[in-house]
Design an enzyme around this catalytic site. Structure first.
Site, PDB file in Angstrom:
ATOM      1  N   ASP A  95      10.877  -5.173 -29.656  1.00  0.00           N
ATOM      2  CA  ASP A  95      11.627  -3.993 -29.205  1.00  0.00           C
ATOM      3  C   ASP A  95      13.023  -4.390 -28.721  1.00  0.00           C
ATOM      4  O   ASP A  95      13.986  -3.640 -28.909  1.00  0.00           O
ATOM      5  CB  ASP A  95      10.861  -3.288 -28.089  1.00  0.00           C
ATOM      6  CG  ASP A  95       9.452  -2.956 -28.533  1.00  0.00           C
ATOM      7  OD1 ASP A  95       9.278  -2.442 -29.654  1.00  0.00           O
ATOM      8  OD2 ASP A  95       8.511  -3.249 -27.775  1.00  0.00           O
ATOM      9  N   GLY A 107       6.349   0.203 -23.232  1.00  0.00           N
ATOM     10  CA  GLY A 107       6.132   0.978 -24.447  1.00  0.00           C
ATOM     11  C   GLY A 107       7.280   0.646 -25.373  1.00  0.00           C
ATOM     12  O   GLY A 107       8.421   0.474 -24.923  1.00  0.00           O
ATOM     13  N   ALA A 108       6.978   0.570 -26.662  1.00  0.00           N
ATOM     14  CA  ALA A 108       7.980   0.093 -27.612  1.00  0.00           C
ATOM     15  C   ALA A 108       9.263   0.915 -27.521  1.00  0.00           C
ATOM     16  O   ALA A 108      10.363   0.372 -27.413  1.00  0.00           O
ATOM     17  CB  ALA A 108       7.403   0.149 -29.035  1.00  0.00           C
ATOM     18  N   TYR A 133       2.896  -2.411 -36.669  1.00  0.00           N
ATOM     19  CA  TYR A 133       1.505  -2.071 -36.973  1.00  0.00           C
ATOM     20  C   TYR A 133       0.549  -2.515 -35.854  1.00  0.00           C
ATOM     21  O   TYR A 133       0.606  -3.658 -35.397  1.00  0.00           O
ATOM     22  CB  TYR A 133       1.091  -2.720 -38.305  1.00  0.00           C
ATOM     23  CG  TYR A 133      -0.351  -2.455 -38.638  1.00  0.00           C
ATOM     24  CD1 TYR A 133      -0.799  -1.167 -38.903  1.00  0.00           C
ATOM     25  CD2 TYR A 133      -1.281  -3.496 -38.651  1.00  0.00           C
ATOM     26  CE1 TYR A 133      -2.138  -0.913 -39.176  1.00  0.00           C
ATOM     27  CE2 TYR A 133      -2.611  -3.254 -38.934  1.00  0.00           C
ATOM     28  CZ  TYR A 133      -3.035  -1.957 -39.190  1.00  0.00           C
ATOM     29  OH  TYR A 133      -4.357  -1.707 -39.448  1.00  0.00           O
ATOM     30  N   ARG A 134      -0.314  -1.599 -35.413  1.00  0.00           N
ATOM     31  CA  ARG A 134      -1.323  -1.917 -34.399  1.00  0.00           C
ATOM     32  C   ARG A 134      -2.704  -1.628 -34.989  1.00  0.00           C
ATOM     33  O   ARG A 134      -3.094  -0.460 -35.137  1.00  0.00           O
ATOM     34  CB  ARG A 134      -1.143  -1.048 -33.150  1.00  0.00           C
ATOM     35  CG  ARG A 134       0.064  -1.335 -32.325  1.00  0.00           C
ATOM     36  CD  ARG A 134      -0.097  -2.620 -31.514  1.00  0.00           C
ATOM     37  NE  ARG A 134       1.079  -2.851 -30.677  1.00  0.00           N
ATOM     38  CZ  ARG A 134       2.145  -3.534 -31.081  1.00  0.00           C
ATOM     39  NH1 ARG A 134       2.193  -4.031 -32.309  1.00  0.00           N
ATOM     40  NH2 ARG A 134       3.163  -3.724 -30.260  1.00  0.00           N
ATOM     41  N   GLY A 191       7.300  -7.389 -26.028  1.00  0.00           N
ATOM     42  CA  GLY A 191       8.528  -6.600 -25.964  1.00  0.00           C
ATOM     43  C   GLY A 191       9.693  -7.244 -26.702  1.00  0.00           C
ATOM     44  O   GLY A 191      10.782  -6.654 -26.772  1.00  0.00           O
TER      45      GLY A 191
END
Lengths: 341, 341, 341, 341, 341, 341
Positions: free
Chosen positions: A282, A34-35, A169-170, A279
């Site tokens: 991130d 997860g970011a 953005y997703r 990742g």
């Protein structure tokens, strides 16, 4: 050692082994991702006290996920367990050559999306904290998450924390229009805006010139204009943009730029044989936050963040399992990959 | 949706994991493979009804093989089971860098080689069928297979099918002389001849100029001459040649050309980081047959077939597990390998 | 077929799978490794009778290690079993891109380090032997090993063997100063000195010009000077130096030079996509010793050794599991990596 | 340390992992197996010099097989390599509970079956040898193998070796009638005949009373009659019979009996949770031969052989990877399975 | 060969390897599972034409699932693909000894639950069909599924099919009360009701005497009363009940009973060392339906179904990958588990 | 929630997969293990705050080990990192049936053995702590560890903690004589002495009657005498003894007894199909400490500890990954192993 909080969802990542396609796989490799969790892991790896504010389901999958956060040194105090909602999952098929990696999200109904915004006591959570980070994914998860994100950013500013926000953005979570309408007001509480080479165009409508991403062509200098527009329009003190030139799923070129009070800085550019690129953005955010918390100068901080995220490309899994010494060695010029004995 | 039949052997493929050599492997990865089976899988993946005419032993290995054909959507109606003959096997050691991949065939005495030519009722099998494909491997398997191949091609022409034949020379199955004597008469029944950069020289004695394959050097233009000679000598309507420039086992350049009534067409050329190159030629055949059945024009069909087979290089196993949309995305210009979410 | 003896430690190698970091691995791949064992394996693979003089603990791990030596055709007659001392271990994390591979040694107290120098009867062991090889790692293991190495080299010269010595400096075993003081007197008994691009500087204080190893920059011609100084200072008949230009952990350029009575020879230079580079230097030593034992000329022997060690980069594990025919094919010019069927 | 030779085929064994059925497996575990090879491995493990007379194909699969023989300490001097014939393969699916294990043989045309009987120089091979062992599988492989087996047994008797022969009936290799006609004349040269609870009935037509094998019911005493009939009819000095009571694929009871000059001996009976029962009969043969070569008395030798083969059931793969000390510990009464630290 | 349709959800099953707990697993083994899918696989394995009516998401996970149905011979014609809804998932941790297996369901929002009842055209789907089977899980998935189940059963009766219904109570999907209210009216359309030793008590309120399931104690005879009550209350022609006596997760005793026009039949009772017990009940249903479609008598059909489901316990994965011959061998009395060569 | 500290070494455990022997393994499964670490993990799993006082090397293997402690919820505050000393390792080969598991220790020179006794500030570490636990392994590691253990026990008593000590005799670390001389004086500071069925005899010279451990025979009642002698001789308030009856490596019977102020208590006895028995004794210690800290009565606490350690036998790895609810379910009588959904 500074203290940081990040806010967002952590999912189970189920990846096909090797370069197998979904359709042929008979095993998945399990990790958690997860970011915002990745940023917390980076900060912990670089010696800071980092916690992730999130909600996990009260079942053995949630137990395992929590175990991995602890494993990578994340302070678990802001992980809530809930009897409603499931563990979000994302399925990953690693691409190669001309075949892109593929992500299938299965995150609807996850525990964090069902937690009311009022369930977070941000002022209490921010006591004694230096930095707050979240990304555009969290508000995209649903109204409660969007409201909680806005409250968190405001509370962080009020409490005097430095704040960073990765636009991230997703398209499968929300439309560009809704994203823009939701994100823009939040930027008022953000000190450091981070974006990739597409985000500003997708969410803020600010385009770079001479750039065709699907061909892997990027005009690195033109991103100064993008950064300056973001700074001017939203009044953020710092804007950082990562610049991926994707020649193929195997060969990427990677760099970034930073605009701050000091001016515009462009990092060195790495050519990377990709092991796992998920990742990396991130890892850049985590590297940048850590560098700034450590008091590095602008160019130095930028190079640290780019080197950290460059290394991420060589590591399976979303988390950037590197040490500060390893990053400094690369940003200091040794990218020869010679065996360390 | 068109209807296609292919004819040939399907084997068990036993591959060492990673880049292990045979001598160090303690596990084999199991999949099923064969030139004509691969073409059937490609056609099925692209939306056509495809069946493989073959013979499988009546044991659990044959059951598994049949299951995989069904898995990938191949119509099993022409798979016969037999109590005589074994499952053919090929052992694969994946090369890397300067070390070539190595194949050890163990296919003697397989069920298909023991089936008499008379056991195939081609006219019945071709009822309602649009396309027939086979390769030079099938007649190389023995006299019964050679006779069956010749009968099949004639029956296909008689029944008005389009026919394609991939020369696919295998030096360990027969000599160049026997291959030439056997294959040349068959070409009279072939509409589309397919060859790789070596086949025409090996089997038909037609050489390309300025080409040294063991150095990875190919003069792409010179293959127009090769194609024209094939067309003139055997009267085939179409000739397609794949052009592999093998810099190393890891880096290949890949393109193809097509000669037809429209003239000579040369495709774009991809530089590929190879995951698994076995089956790429068959992916080209499958892509070309599908494109022509779909009514694409010459250049478009060629680019579709080259893009399909380019993607094959990124996928473990012989079969080309891609969709039409994925191929079109690449042939349409997006080879950036950016993550698809 | 010549007869060779090598002398040194053989360890258990525990490697993380894929490109996993230590911190994420839940499995280790087991193999056995050691510079001098690798040379013995190479010599055996190339058709010579090769034995490794070493000491293994008397437990099941030692049994397995001995089994693998036999597996790869090494004559086990000089492997002693001991009830004192443990199996040395080295842990390996394979790097990629800008991230270097990492080795954690755990070899203190291994059986060979506890064996007194007097326990080796070199004259008896060298009866009927043509070649003796050891490396700078063996004397670095402790006083008993250092004394045994010196005795072995002297005994080999006295018995008329050809001797080779790979400097192989390991900074975690001893300092440059101690290394120099220990190694220099040994060189009087050495016919062929082998070094990598760093060893001469580290241990003998002889530097190459225009070379910055951490940037992957090497001036290949300048190593002629290094070789000539070694030859002059220590009187060794032959000096061979391997030249690794490490662009990244994934991309290396590899070549070598040889100075002998015939003059200075520079090999061709290979660009390699690395699978596993550990053991490449030993593969060079093994290739060079085999080539000279086979009576090849200087340039031919050098090209054989470079091709052998080039292939090693494509094979998992320290040992170079190749045949003479495979090496000759590459040194003869075919590095195209085309599938061998 | 005595010297022994065994004669027979060694195959590649490809086993599904865990308890997977063939139809669901996507990996095979590779090992090498064969009745006579297993006996050689047992003898080597117990400290004797043992070699296997066999023929292996001249390809990398044969190389690996040879490596494993060396790994387990078998003297490779009688392994011939051949350019004709393939590596025999057997596929194994491990049963459990009420589901039996399943073996699919794929051994036709293997290298040993194509070697002429005259290619073995038995008198030379038996020089200095104490024991010769083979089984009823070898003559079942084809006429050349049958002829070679008969010659070997005769030559062994002539040369004064002790000979043992395990009847080892395989219904998929030959009929009971042909087996009987072929095996009976050979028994004249056999000192020790070994059979399992079915073999005497299948091949020699000698039945035990009160026994229904498919129900796992065996009357152990009734096998004295079977043994005495074998001894009387064929004049063999010793007859040993293993007695498997198969309650399910998971639970077996295991014992054996021996008839010799000393009279009739019945071993203790072990109840076993089966890990892998393939090769247990061969482990018995190896244990018996070793015990007799070591000069143990009848009952002691029988108990040693039964304990050795009992342990085999707990070990994956055909070979019995145990030490003499481990067997003696069990035959001495410690079957508690307490951890050995 | 008869024709059968089953109706229900098929999920992705993600199981930890070996006996690992969720909290320690780093890999999941992927297979596909679902009560009604398992019945279809059994029927196909036993030679019938079987299709599964279900809805799968339109993504690569759905593609893989569909592939596996085809792999195991299930006719895919009634598998609909949908752009709304996800792939249901269940996570499995295999127990052992006193530790139970653990299932975590993650099936909310799956594609089948979002499909309106009206989207199934049962009369058309039942044309030419002999048997319809579903279970109590399907109506538990939500209102649309419950409505579709009721319609399907009625349509099947109307069309003259034989119908079977396995009560299959899942406490995590609905309460006993809702289950009873929903299921009872459906039973009017059911010819063969199947239940396990708990279901009748949980859903229908009919209890067996002298039975304490958590202690593994079952009074087999008392189930005659349970069956008779079901028959009388709901008017079903046949009632079958499986009787699991769970001594531990490793040791189970397994039998069943059948009440029909012929009277009450009790099967033999197997003691099983469990490999994977999930899907055994479905294997019973599939065996029973197949046996009745094949025209077996009552006792024979019951023994066939019990033997089939006994074998399921020895096979990893939900599906019962056995042949009719294997089942008949066991029901015919051979449960010795002797190797089949 | 109580607070506990344990003291001892934590090692890397490298286990062969499945039931492979060392000699055949090509992979090791990595986990981390140690008696006192296991007790800390159990206490954390049961809801207490537990920390392990230990010393880890300052390398990536130490990082991973520390991560796993955090993963399983152990408070890392008393884990010291050191630049001297290595990571202790133990190699494990899992037995089955009559073949015992085998442990090869490689722990000499580990970091904890090199830490001076004075480096632990026990009074500070025991501030606010309720329970201290260690075992006879810690003093066996060397003089510094022995001294530190004695100091820790004394400091714990002084600070008013409850103390427990598991005799845990390891014959490969020290002799019975040295063990007795070292351990006996420590017992004065111990409230709860724990032993297995052998320890009292080995270390304290107190033997149980009618017991032959290598035959798996134990007279459970006779252990009352053993417990009473320990209590009387050393004045410990409580004595608990675990009673393993080892029928084979696969089948064990498991129970325990407790002598305290309340009298002598004997637990129920479980028959277990063993998955992994290593760590069961530690699971008993952890269960007992947790139960007593939770205020359970004597019999209840004993049953809790026995049930907890019974479950450990079903779980791979040393750590007992169970919850309090799972233990209570078993001690409450449900050992049926029925699937939990």
């Amino acid at each position: 050692m500074a203290v940081a909080v990040t806010f967002g969802e952590i999912m189970m990542r189920l990846a096909t082994p090797g370069h197998q396609r979904f359709v042929q796989a008979t095993e998945f490799e399990i990790s958690y991702a997860g970011a915002e969790a990745s940023v917390a892991v980076s900060l912990a790896a670089f010696g800071h006290q980092a916690s992730l504010a999130t909600v996990l389901p009260n079942n053995p999958l949630g137990d395992a996920c929590l175990g991995w956060l602890r494993y990578y040194g994340v302070d678990p105090r802001h992980v809530r367990r809930s009897d409603t909602g499931r563990m979000g999952v994302y399925f990953l098929e690693a691409g190669a050559a001309q075949r892109p990696s593929k992500v299938v999200y299965d995150r609807a109904g996850s525990a964090i999306t069902l937690a009311p915004a009022a369930s977070y006591d941000w002022p209490a959570m921010f006591d004694g904290v230096d930095w707050f980070h979240t990304t555009g994914i969290t508000p995209a998860l649903g109204p409660a998450c969007a409201e909680a994100t806005a409250s968190a950013l405001k509370a962080a500013k009020t409490a005097g924390l430095q704040t960073s926000f990765d636009i991230n953005y997703r398209g499968n979570l929300w439309s560009k229009e809704v994203a823009q309408k939701t994100v823009e007001p939040m930027l008022a509480s953000v000190d450091l805006v981070i974006a990739n080479e597409q985000d500003a165009a997708d969410v803020l409508g600010i385009h770079a010139e001479k750039t065709d991403i699907s061909k892997g062509q990027i005009d690195r200098q033109s991103y100064e204009g993008v950064a300056r527009q973001i700074q001017e329009r939203y009044g953020c003190a710092k804007v950082a943009i990562t610049l991926r030139e994707s020649e193929s799923a195997t060969i990427n070129h990677w760099s970034a730029c930073l605009l701050d009070a000091d001016g515009f800085h462009l990092s060195q550019r790495y050519t990377i044989h990709v092991v796992d690129r998920v990742g990396a953005g991130d890892a850049f955010c985590g590297g940048m936050a850590s560098a700034l918390l450590d008091g590095m100068g602008s160019q130095e901080a930028l190079e640290f963040a780019v080197a950290a995220s460059c290394l991420k490309h060589s590591i399976p899994g979303d988390f950037n399992k590197v040490t500060k010494a390893e990053v400094l060695r690369l940003s200091g010029g040794d990218g020869s990959g010679r065996v360390v004995r």
